[in-house]
Design a protein around this motif. Structure first.
Motif, PDB file in Angstrom:
ATOM      1  N   LYS A  96      -4.048   5.126 -12.967  1.00 55.54           N
ATOM      2  CA  LYS A  96      -4.068   4.246 -11.792  1.00 55.54           C
ATOM      3  C   LYS A  96      -4.151   3.186 -11.882  1.00 55.54           C
ATOM      4  O   LYS A  96      -3.467   2.379 -11.257  1.00 55.54           O
ATOM      5  N   ALA A  97      -5.196   2.683 -12.238  1.00 54.82           N
ATOM      6  CA  ALA A  97      -5.248   1.387 -12.291  1.00 54.82           C
ATOM      7  C   ALA A  97      -4.423   0.446 -13.265  1.00 54.82           C
ATOM      8  O   ALA A  97      -3.628  -0.778 -12.615  1.00 54.82           O
ATOM      9  N   ALA A  98      -4.387   1.382 -13.972  1.00 58.39           N
ATOM     10  CA  ALA A  98      -2.530   0.282 -15.132  1.00 58.39           C
ATOM     11  C   ALA A  98      -1.796   0.651 -14.251  1.00 58.39           C
ATOM     12  O   ALA A  98      -0.562  -0.351 -14.055  1.00 58.39           O
ATOM     13  N   LYS A  99      -1.021   1.548 -13.785  1.00 57.37           N
ATOM     14  CA  LYS A  99       0.455   1.363 -12.128  1.00 57.37           C
ATOM     15  C   LYS A  99      -0.296   0.750 -11.327  1.00 57.37           C
ATOM     16  O   LYS A  99       1.270   0.145 -10.943  1.00 57.37           O
ATOM     17  N   LYS A 100      -0.868   0.291 -10.688  1.00 56.43           N
ATOM     18  CA  LYS A 100      -1.536  -1.027  -9.845  1.00 56.43           C
ATOM     19  C   LYS A 100      -0.946  -1.876 -10.252  1.00 56.43           C
ATOM     20  O   LYS A 100       0.130  -2.668  -9.955  1.00 56.43           O
ATOM     21  N   VAL A 101      -0.356  -1.928 -11.425  1.00 54.63           N
ATOM     22  CA  VAL A 101      -0.627  -3.886 -12.079  1.00 54.63           C
ATOM     23  C   VAL A 101       0.968  -3.648 -12.985  1.00 54.63           C
ATOM     24  O   VAL A 101       1.380  -4.598 -13.525  1.00 54.63           O
ATOM     25  N   ASP A 102       1.602  -1.838 -12.869  1.00 50.55           N
ATOM     26  CA  ASP A 102       2.751  -2.012 -14.106  1.00 50.55           C
ATOM     27  C   ASP A 102       1.758  -2.134 -14.943  1.00 50.55           C
ATOM     28  O   ASP A 102       3.512  -3.362 -15.992  1.00 50.55           O
ATOM     29  N   SER A 103       1.657  -1.998 -16.044  1.00 45.78           N
ATOM     30  CA  SER A 103       1.074  -2.645 -17.234  1.00 45.78           C
ATOM     31  C   SER A 103       1.289  -1.551 -18.359  1.00 45.78           C
ATOM     32  O   SER A 103       0.672  -0.386 -18.373  1.00 45.78           O
ATOM     33  N   THR A 104       2.925  -1.006 -18.867  1.00 47.93           N
ATOM     34  CA  THR A 104       2.868  -0.531 -19.628  1.00 47.93           C
ATOM     35  C   THR A 104       1.972   0.023 -20.813  1.00 47.93           C
ATOM     36  O   THR A 104       1.822   0.616 -20.874  1.00 47.93           O
ATOM     37  N   ARG A 105       1.342  -1.089 -21.443  1.00 46.86           N
ATOM     38  CA  ARG A 105       1.229  -0.927 -22.668  1.00 46.86           C
ATOM     39  C   ARG A 105      -0.431  -0.023 -22.474  1.00 46.86           C
ATOM     40  O   ARG A 105      -0.968   1.295 -22.672  1.00 46.86           O
ATOM     41  N   TYR A 106      -1.267  -0.219 -21.396  1.00 46.14           N
ATOM     42  CA  TYR A 106      -2.526   0.651 -20.864  1.00 46.14           C
ATOM     43  C   TYR A 106      -2.326   2.001 -20.267  1.00 46.14           C
ATOM     44  O   TYR A 106      -2.592   2.422 -20.002  1.00 46.14           O
ATOM     45  N   ILE A 107      -1.223   2.082 -19.101  1.00 51.98           N
ATOM     46  CA  ILE A 107      -0.663   3.096 -18.727  1.00 51.98           C
ATOM     47  C   ILE A 107      -0.687   4.436 -20.259  1.00 51.98           C
ATOM     48  O   ILE A 107      -0.427   5.275 -19.934  1.00 51.98           O
ATOM     49  N   TYR A 108       0.503   3.674 -21.005  1.00 59.17           N
ATOM     50  CA  TYR A 108       0.605   4.357 -22.635  1.00 59.17           C
ATOM     51  C   TYR A 108      -1.247   4.779 -23.421  1.00 59.17           C
ATOM     52  O   TYR A 108      -1.191   6.145 -23.680  1.00 59.17           O
ATOM     53  N   SER A 109      -2.245   3.892 -23.231  1.00 61.22           N
ATOM     54  CA  SER A 109      -3.327   4.036 -23.719  1.00 61.22           C
ATOM     55  C   SER A 109      -4.248   5.587 -22.533  1.00 61.22           C
ATOM     56  O   SER A 109      -4.600   6.676 -23.451  1.00 61.22           O
ATOM     57  N   GLY A 110      -3.767   4.979 -21.429  1.00 59.74           N
ATOM     58  CA  GLY A 110      -4.229   6.370 -20.943  1.00 59.74           C
ATOM     59  C   GLY A 110      -3.492   7.897 -20.567  1.00 59.74           C
ATOM     60  O   GLY A 110      -4.441   8.494 -20.868  1.00 59.74           O
ATOM     61  N   LEU A 111      -2.363   7.540 -20.632  1.00 58.20           N
ATOM     62  CA  LEU A 111      -1.782   9.006 -21.046  1.00 58.20           C
ATOM     63  C   LEU A 111      -1.995   9.502 -22.170  1.00 58.20           C
ATOM     64  O   LEU A 111      -2.215  10.775 -22.613  1.00 58.20           O
ATOM     65  N   LEU A 112      -2.223   8.720 -23.085  1.00 59.61           N
ATOM     66  CA  LEU A 112      -2.908   9.391 -24.901  1.00 59.61           C
ATOM     67  C   LEU A 112      -4.091   9.816 -24.426  1.00 59.61           C
ATOM     68  O   LEU A 112      -4.215  11.374 -25.158  1.00 59.61           O
ATOM     69  N   GLN A 113      -4.975   8.896 -24.169  1.00 55.96           N
ATOM     70  CA  GLN A 113      -6.043   9.490 -23.989  1.00 55.96           C
ATOM     71  C   GLN A 113      -6.858  11.355 -22.781  1.00 55.96           C
ATOM     72  O   GLN A 113      -7.231  11.723 -23.006  1.00 55.96           O
ATOM     73  N   GLN A 114      -5.650  10.792 -21.946  1.00 56.79           N
ATOM     74  CA  GLN A 114      -5.346  12.374 -21.278  1.00 56.79           C
ATOM     75  C   GLN A 114      -5.702  13.057 -21.971  1.00 56.79           C
ATOM     76  O   GLN A 114      -5.491  14.305 -22.009  1.00 56.79           O
ATOM     77  N   GLY A 115      -4.378  13.520 -22.078  1.00 62.67           N
ATOM     78  CA  GLY A 115      -3.861  14.100 -23.922  1.00 62.67           C
ATOM     79  C   GLY A 115      -4.968  15.052 -24.737  1.00 62.67           C
ATOM     80  O   GLY A 115      -5.250  16.129 -24.680  1.00 62.67           O
ATOM     81  N   ASN A 116      -5.597  14.014 -25.083  1.00 61.26           N
ATOM     82  CA  ASN A 116      -6.562  13.876 -26.285  1.00 61.26           C
ATOM     83  C   ASN A 116      -7.764  14.956 -25.481  1.00 61.26           C
ATOM     84  O   ASN A 116      -7.934  16.252 -26.292  1.00 61.26           O
ATOM     85  N   ALA A 117      -7.613  14.094 -23.834  1.00 58.42           N
ATOM     86  CA  ALA A 117      -8.267  15.253 -23.347  1.00 58.42           C
ATOM     87  C   ALA A 117      -8.438  16.742 -22.990  1.00 58.42           C
ATOM     88  O   ALA A 117      -9.242  17.225 -22.609  1.00 58.42           O
ATOM     89  N   PHE A 118      -6.807  17.084 -22.382  1.00 58.41           N
ATOM     90  CA  PHE A 118      -6.928  18.449 -22.720  1.00 58.41           C
ATOM     91  C   PHE A 118      -6.823  18.752 -24.219  1.00 58.41           C
ATOM     92  O   PHE A 118      -6.913  20.439 -23.697  1.00 58.41           O
TER      93      PHE A 118
END
Length: 590
Positions: free
Chosen positions: A57-79
């Motif tokens: 959510k925080a990365a999308k606010k500033v349109d940071s591709t690098r951190y959106i990637y990291s967030g999605l990766l960790q979200q997948g690991n949690a699931f």
């Protein structure tokens, strides 16, 4: 399985970061680097999912591709840790679109391979692992390369390609040791143990797995511990030591339940059902297998995610076909009234027969339920005092009670650690059980309440749950019997491996008693009286009974005691200590 993000997971770091997050203001909550560390370092699935979503959510606010990637990766690991493979894949595929380096592409290949491995599609998982390995070799990134090698080896292990598994796991272990990555090396050590077990080298297997568990316990990484405990259960099953095998499987299942690791719960329950079936305990085998099915069905797997659209279409077609069949059947029934009556008569007879069989089944089932109910009540009475158990069954909870005067006993084995290091686990457990079983009988003889055991420490209390004026006298008599039993056992070699000495400490005073836990109940006591009793034990000597002046005042007329000095206790208080030598009435105690 060694998850692809495990190389950056440190639970202690995560806990510290969470404290900063909770106390920090808007600046720290918008710090993408900080949020990335928080999501990466958490092992617990629920917390990892929470903070990965905060990062996205925080990365999308500033349109940071690098951190959106990291967030999605960790979200997948949690699931993935929660067993929700459909959402895990969805997160990974979204992250794959944002990967910009060989390392990031390798990590995505690795995580997708993990999902295929967890759903037992080992052939496809190994293909993805090998692709990930190529990316990591190209990127010259050691830890991710070790992770990919480990997981590929794990896939080969589960598909019974043991030589290939050894090759991959040993290379991964070398990398992790070179990098000083303790958790990764522990994963490799434990998995090598599983491989040795499949090769029939049980001693090597057991040593490796125990070493891995010790390291992972310190690191608070419980998912692989659960898997390795199930591996230990398999080893002892091969040795036909089914009771020990069941203990390891139960430990694995309970640990996995506590931290929400569904795959480990599934594996442990399946193992338990096999052990109970083998030993003829069919009710427990049924219960474990039923739980295995429930957890297995709750896992959303890859094939479900891939075929959902097709399944829905098949369902709608089948529903339409059912409607057509129903209309045709209605037309036939209108023309064949006589035949329908005959069929109905037959069905009534069939129903009557079915009801008869159902009634027999209900009777048998009721008998089984009644037996299990009685067994549960007996187990509850073994855990809790009778009055406390009745209160728990009646009210669903137990109110804490204060007892103004009880005597608390602590007993501890001297040289336990030294002897324990020399004994295999099963022999150590049997030896401790030999002593504690006798202690339990002594407590029962004097109507004393055993509270609990912690390792080689034994704790009991006299004067509860029913207050008695002679609580100190009765527990002292029990203490003398305990020391005499331990002494006789050692001097007369009454039991193999029984080479322990015991020391005992007692203190008297008020305590609060109650039940802790909502599923695994435990009756326990609290207060300074308990702490001082433990202090008396730690200041005692081999074969001696050390008491505080509180207990001395209660028993000084019945026992000959020896003053031995003072000791500082909580809040700076000073208490006198005494050794109890013999009872004045017969001069022969102990």
């Amino acid at each position: 399985m060694f998850y692809s993000n495990s190389y950056c997971q440190e639970q202690a770091i995560a806990d510290s970061l969470e404290i900063l997050y909770e106390k920090g203001g808007n600046n720290i909550r918008a710090d993408l680097s900080f949020l990335k560390q928080l999501a990466e370092n958490y092992i617990e699935p629920a917390k990892k999912l929470k903070y990965s979503r905060v990062l996205i959510k925080a990365a999308k606010k500033v349109d940071s591709t690098r951190y959106i990637y990291s967030g999605l990766l960790q979200q997948g690991n949690a699931f993935q840790s929660k067993g929700d493979y459909s959402n895990a894949l969805d997160s990974y595929f979204q992250a794959a679109k944002l990967a910009s380096t060989d390392e990031e592409s390798g990590i995505i290949k690795l995580t997708i391979a993990d999902v295929y491995s967890l759903t037992k599609n080992y052939a496809r998982s190994v293909t993805y692992y090998d692709e990930a390995i190529q990316f990591f070799r190209k990127a010259n990134d050691s830890i991710p390369l070790g992770s990919a090698l480990f997981n590929a080896g794990d896939g080969y292990l589960k598909s019974n390609h043991l030589d290939k598994a050894l090759e991959y796991i040993r290379e991964a272990e070398t990398i992790f040791l070179d990098q000083g990555f303790k958790i990764g090396a522990a994963y490799c050590t434990g998995t090598l143990g599983l491989i040795y077990a499949k090769q029939g080298e049980n001693e090597k297997a057991e040593a490796n797995i125990q070493k891995a568990i010790q390291i992972l316990e310190r690191e608070e990484d419980y998912s692989p511990i659960s898997e390795f405990l199930t591996g230990m259960s398999e080893i002892y099953t091969e040795k036909d030591q089914d009771s020990i095998a069941a203990e390891f499987a139960i430990l694995s299942r309970d640990l996995a339940k506590t931290y929400g690791y569904k795959n480990e719960v599934i594996a442990a329950n399946l193992k338990l059902s096999e052990i109970y079936e083998k030993t003829g305990n069919f009710p427990e085998a049924y219960r474990s297998y039923k739980e295995y099915i429930v957890y297995k069905d709750s896992v959303i797997n890859v094939s479900t995610a891939q075929n959902m659209a097709g399944l829905r279409a098949d369902y709608e077609v089948s529903q339409k076909q059912a409607e057509v069949d129903l209309l045709n059947e209605q037309r036939k029934n209108q023309q064949l009234v006589v035949i329908s009556i005959a069929v109905a008569s037959f069905l009534i007879c069939l129903l009557a027969f079915g009801l008869y069989r159902r009634n027999r089944f209900i009777k048998r089932t009721s008998a089984i339920i009644e037996k299990e109910k009685n067994r549960s009540e007996l187990l509850l009475l073994n855990i809790l005092p009778e009055e406390t158990a009745k209160e728990l069954k009646k009210n669903g909870k137990v109110r804490a009670k204060k007892f103004e005067s009880v005597t608390v006993l602590f007993a501890d084995f001297k040289r336990f650690t030294l002897i324990a290091e020399k004994l295999p686990p099963e022999r150590l457990i049997k030896t401790i059980d030999y002593y504690f079983s006798k202690f339990d009988k002594i407590m029962e003889k004097y109507d004393i309440e055993k509270i609990k055991t912690i390792g080689d420490s034994y704790m009991a209390a006299s004067g509860l749950p029913f207050p008695t004026p002679d609580h100190a006298y009765r527990i002292l008599m029990a203490a003398f019997e305990m020391t005499q039993f331990v002494k006789d056992t050692k001097e007369n070699s009454l039991y193999d491996d029984a080479d322990f000495d015991v020391r005992i400490g007692l203190n008297s005073g008020p305590v609060v008693a109650g039940v802790v836990g909502t599923k695994k109940f435990a009756y326990d006591i609290w207060g300074d009286t308990v702490n001082i009793a433990a202090r008396m034990e730690s200041h005692s000597e081999i074969g001696r009974i050390n008491i505080s002046e509180n207990t001395y005042e209660l028993i000084k007329d019945k026992f000959e005691c020896e003053y031995r000095g003072e000791v500082e206790v909580k809040n700076g208080r000073i208490l006198k200590m005494y050794y109890v030598n013999i009872a004045k009435e017969n001069k022969m105690v102990g």
